[in-house]
Write a protein that holds these residues in place. Structure first.
Motif, short mmCIF file in Angstrom:
data_model
loop_
_atom_site.label_atom_id
_atom_site.label_comp_id
_atom_site.label_asym_id
_atom_site.label_seq_id
_atom_site.Cartn_x
_atom_site.Cartn_y
_atom_site.Cartn_z
N MET A 451 39.00 19.65 28.54
CA MET A 451 37.81 19.94 27.74
C MET A 451 36.91 18.71 27.62
O MET A 451 35.67 18.82 27.67
CB MET A 451 38.23 20.43 26.35
N VAL A 454 35.07 18.41 30.86
CA VAL A 454 33.99 19.40 30.97
C VAL A 454 32.77 18.95 30.19
O VAL A 454 31.63 19.01 30.69
CB VAL A 454 34.47 20.78 30.47
N GLN A 455 32.98 18.51 28.95
CA GLN A 455 31.85 18.07 28.13
C GLN A 455 31.18 16.86 28.74
O GLN A 455 29.95 16.74 28.76
CB GLN A 455 32.33 17.75 26.70
N LEU A 458 29.05 17.99 31.65
CA LEU A 458 27.80 18.61 31.20
C LEU A 458 26.79 17.57 30.74
O LEU A 458 25.60 17.66 31.04
CB LEU A 458 28.09 19.58 30.05
N LEU A 501 37.64 25.89 34.42
CA LEU A 501 36.81 27.02 34.02
C LEU A 501 37.36 27.73 32.78
O LEU A 501 36.60 28.21 31.94
CB LEU A 501 36.64 28.01 35.17
N ALA A 504 36.27 25.71 29.92
CA ALA A 504 34.84 25.92 29.67
C ALA A 504 34.60 27.21 28.89
O ALA A 504 33.75 27.27 28.00
CB ALA A 504 34.08 25.95 30.99
N VAL A 509 30.91 27.34 26.98
CA VAL A 509 29.85 26.66 27.75
C VAL A 509 29.78 27.19 29.19
O VAL A 509 29.08 26.63 30.02
CB VAL A 509 30.07 25.13 27.77
N SER A 510 30.50 28.29 29.48
CA SER A 510 30.50 28.81 30.86
C SER A 510 29.09 29.18 31.32
O SER A 510 28.72 28.93 32.47
CB SER A 510 31.41 30.04 30.95
N ILE A 513 27.17 26.14 32.46
CA ILE A 513 27.61 25.69 33.78
C ILE A 513 27.04 26.61 34.86
O ILE A 513 26.56 26.15 35.90
CB ILE A 513 29.15 25.66 33.85
N SER A 542 30.45 33.69 35.50
CA SER A 542 31.50 33.86 34.50
C SER A 542 31.29 35.16 33.72
O SER A 542 30.23 35.81 33.84
CB SER A 542 31.49 32.68 33.52
#
Length: 698
Positions: A451, A454-455, A458, A501, A504, A509-510, A513, A542
């Protein structure tokens, strides 16, 4: 569960009317309850600290307080509050995800009878856990009292196993002239028996042991050897016993009557419980009082307490190095006086170790305990220690453990406080306070790290696109690539979608992305097509994007801005997402058709009735699940199932894609079955650019 027992219930739901429906349902079912509707994390934390709760029911899609945050709060505050999630999702995926989060169960929304059964089960389980904790406390209290009786008994008592002393109390040590009972632990019996009586005692113990459980209590006499080598006549009662769950033999020598004044007893007790260097209570007294508090009857009804473990930072390097051993004791005495000034009525302060103190604070909530600990850190930091004119400023780290209905022993409470203190040292270097939180499992740590990646991706544009060609088996000039996403972590290593994924999606937040992928793909495709190529892309979406009504209008604007024909991109969603959100998929496919694009389905053929999707959703491409190809190539399955599926798909007038083509052995089967496109490492692995030579396939 007593049907008349009032359920203390927390409800997390964005809809207050749904919360009221739940309460009404419970009341109508004859389950009295006292419920609170929670609409913020701050409110949840306050309620968990101020009151005792039996159960938390949450909708898995609530926005005000996400269930994962609620479960984290419960763990942080060390509360025994089972969480039951309600879900709108009819698939098993929501159940699996809920259980992974730590929920006790996941129930479909409006399945009230199921929910009632789950509530009854969880209440019974909670009662059993509570009874077990109470039993554990009573057992530990009984053990503690028994041990205290043994330690303080004026009768000389020892336990023997295999010819060695397992335990001896102070009176037994005094009988043989030892100043400390620990000196006798693991000492051979015969070391304390005169030579002339050793053979007699060995034979006696052998015979007594052979009788086993049938051995009756008896007496034995021998000439004992004291610590200083002198002898004394010893008469012992001998019996079978158990010590620390081990079968053994008990030795008992009755004390002679003696008069001891109450004043002398009080003086002895004071010496026993006091730390001589600081004048505070010592470790032994603190542990005993902590055990009494935890083992008290009705513990779960009393206000919670907190144990603060206060350890001076860099004690050896700073204090002992600056003042020496004697001066260090004076410095600790100074710190002890400071801590004593910061105690309140009812607090219990003790010196716990060389550089550590413990403060037991009754009736205090978690947040207040943290605030109290932070004030102590500040007081120590601001204080100047003066030893014979030499001054020093110190800091301390304070770990906090909560004492409540989940605490089973003094040992566990101390371990938790020490663990929190050590975490401060490891992460911040000291001079801070922290509440103990249970350690995350390896899976939770991995999820947290992903996580974070991922952040970070982004925020810092750390995603990368790869392209894998999709080759036409029927001789067409069409050029297709599937767009694949990778993430670059902090170590600049690629992380595959399989790992990030899911994280996410949990972070919600999918869709962000997906839009990044779409914009980057449009930009790169526009540049590629400007060189005369007629290339098209297939982009995966997604579940969030599939259900996002604002996406089609946004796509129209994006295509127009890039001056790119909308049929240059096909959007693809998984079979699971499309079948689980059939109405949203239908609407999305219709919107794409208006844009002159189309929807593709991936992972096709895994559901019980995969062809049912064509009754509702208009699809342009169908990518069958890669497991069909892999099984054929690995000789795990004959190709009939795949061939039959392809024939049925032809009847639906869709374009078929078969992925995971890893070698040439399967090509003839796919061509004969009429497959339109193939994809896989046999053709080309995913690359950073669209550089495949489609002409060599012509």
């Amino acid at each position: 569960m007593d049907p008349n027992e009032t359920i203390r219930l927390l409800i997390l739901n964005d809809s207050r009317s749904e919360a009221e429906r739940l309460i009404s349902m419970l009341n109508n079912a004859g389950r009295p309850n006292r419920a609170q509707h929670v609409d913020s994390e701050e409110r949840l934390g306050k309620l968990l600290q101020e009151q005792t709760w039996d159960l938390l029911i949450a909708h898995d899609a609530t926005d005000n307080v996400p269930p994962q945050n609620a479960i984290r709060q419960i763990r942080r505050l060390n509360r025994d509050v089972p969480v039951v999630l309600l879900t709108d999702d009819s698939s098993s995926a929501s159940v699996v995800e809920g259980l992974k989060l730590g929920a006790a169960d996941v129930v479909r929304l409006d399945e009230d009878q199921h929910l009632l059964q789950v509530i009854e089960r969880e209440m019974e389980n909670r009662d059993q856990r509570q009874q077990r904790r109470i039993a554990d406390r009573r057992f530990r209290e009984a053990e503690r009292r028994s041990q205290a009786l043994l330690d303080s008994s004026r009768d000389a008592i020892a336990y023997v196993q295999d010819g060695l002393y397992l335990y001896a109390n102070e009176s037994f040590a005094e009988l043989f002239g030892y100043s400390d009972k620990d000196d006798i632990d693991c000492l051979p019996i015969m070391d304390m028996v005169a030579d002339k009586d050793q053979k007699h005692l060995k034979q006696f113990l052998k015979n007594f042991t052979l009788k086993g459980d049938d051995a009756e209590s008896t007496k034995v006499e021998f000439e004992g050897v004291k610590h200083d080598g002198s002898t004394t006549h010893v008469s012992l009662d001998v019996a079978r016993a158990t010590f620390d769950e081990e079968p053994c033999i008990q030795f008992l020598a009755r004390a002679r009557a003696a008069d001891t004044s109450e004043e002398l007893e009080a003086q002895i007790a004071q010496i026993k419980w006091q730390d001589l260097a600081t004048g505070l209570y010592n470790r032994q007294y603190m542990v005993e009082q902590l055990e009494k508090l935890i083992g008290a009857e009705g513990r779960n009804q009393s206000p919670e307490a907190s144990l603060l473990y206060i350890d001076i930072d860099n004690y050896a390097d700073q204090v002992q190095a600056a003042f020496g051993v004697a001066g260090a004791d004076m410095a600790l005495s100074d710190i002890a006086a400071l801590l004593r000034e910061n105690t309140q009525e009812g607090d219990l302060l003790a010196r716990f170790g060389d550089s550590a103190f413990t403060l037991l604070v009754p009736a205090i909530k978690a947040d207040a305990a943290v605030l109290r600990a932070e004030k102590l850190c500040k007081a120590i930091e601001d204080h100047i220690v003066d030893v014979d004119g030499k001054t020093l400023q110190l800091t301390a780290s304070v770990g906090i453990s909560l004492i409540n209905d989940t605490t089973s022993s003094a040992e566990s409470a101390i371990e938790q406080a020490v663990s929190a203190m050590e975490k401060i040292r490891a992460e911040q270097g000291g001079n801070s306070a922290r509440l103990y939180e249970p350690a995350m499992s390896d899976a939770e740590k991995k999820e947290r790290d992903i996580m974070t990646d991922v952040q970070h991706a982004l925020d810092n544009d750390r995603f990368r696109l790869l392209f894998q060609p999709i080759i036409n088996l029927r001789g067409s000039d069409d050029e297709y690539y599937e767009v694949l996403l990778r993430l670059l972590n902090h170590d600049n290593e690629e992380v595959s979608p399989k790992e990030f994924l899911d994280a996410a999606a949990k972070m919600d937040v999918s869709h962000k992305i997906d839009r990044w992928v779409i914009l980057e793909s449009i930009k790169m495709l526009s540049q590629h097509r400007s060189k005369g190529n007629k290339t098209r892309l297939i982009i995966n979406l997604s579940r969030q994007s599939l259900c996002d009504e604002s996406l089609p209008p946004w796509l129209g604007v994006a295509f127009k801005a890039a001056k790119l024909p909308s049929d240059a991109i096909v959007f693809q969603a998984s079979e699971v997402d499309i079948t689980n959100h059939i109405n949203a998929a239908k609407a999305f496919a219709e919107s794409l058709k208006k844009l002159k694009s189309c929807l593709s389905i991936s992972g096709f053929g895994c559901s019980l009735n995969p062809f049912n999707v064509f009754k509702h959703v208009e699809l342009g491409f169908v990518k069958v699940d890669g497991s069909f190809t892999q099984d054929i190539q690995n000789n795990n399955e004959n190709p009939d199932a795949l061939v039959d599926m392809i024939k049925q798909l032809h009847g639906e007038e869709v374009t078929t894609i078969v992925p995971f083509v890893e070698n040439a052995s399967v090509l003839a089967t796919l061509w004969q079955a009429g497959v339109h496109y193939i994809q896989g490492y046999y053709l080309q692995e995913p690359t950073k650019s669209m550089d495949y030579d489609f002409n060599m396939e012509s």
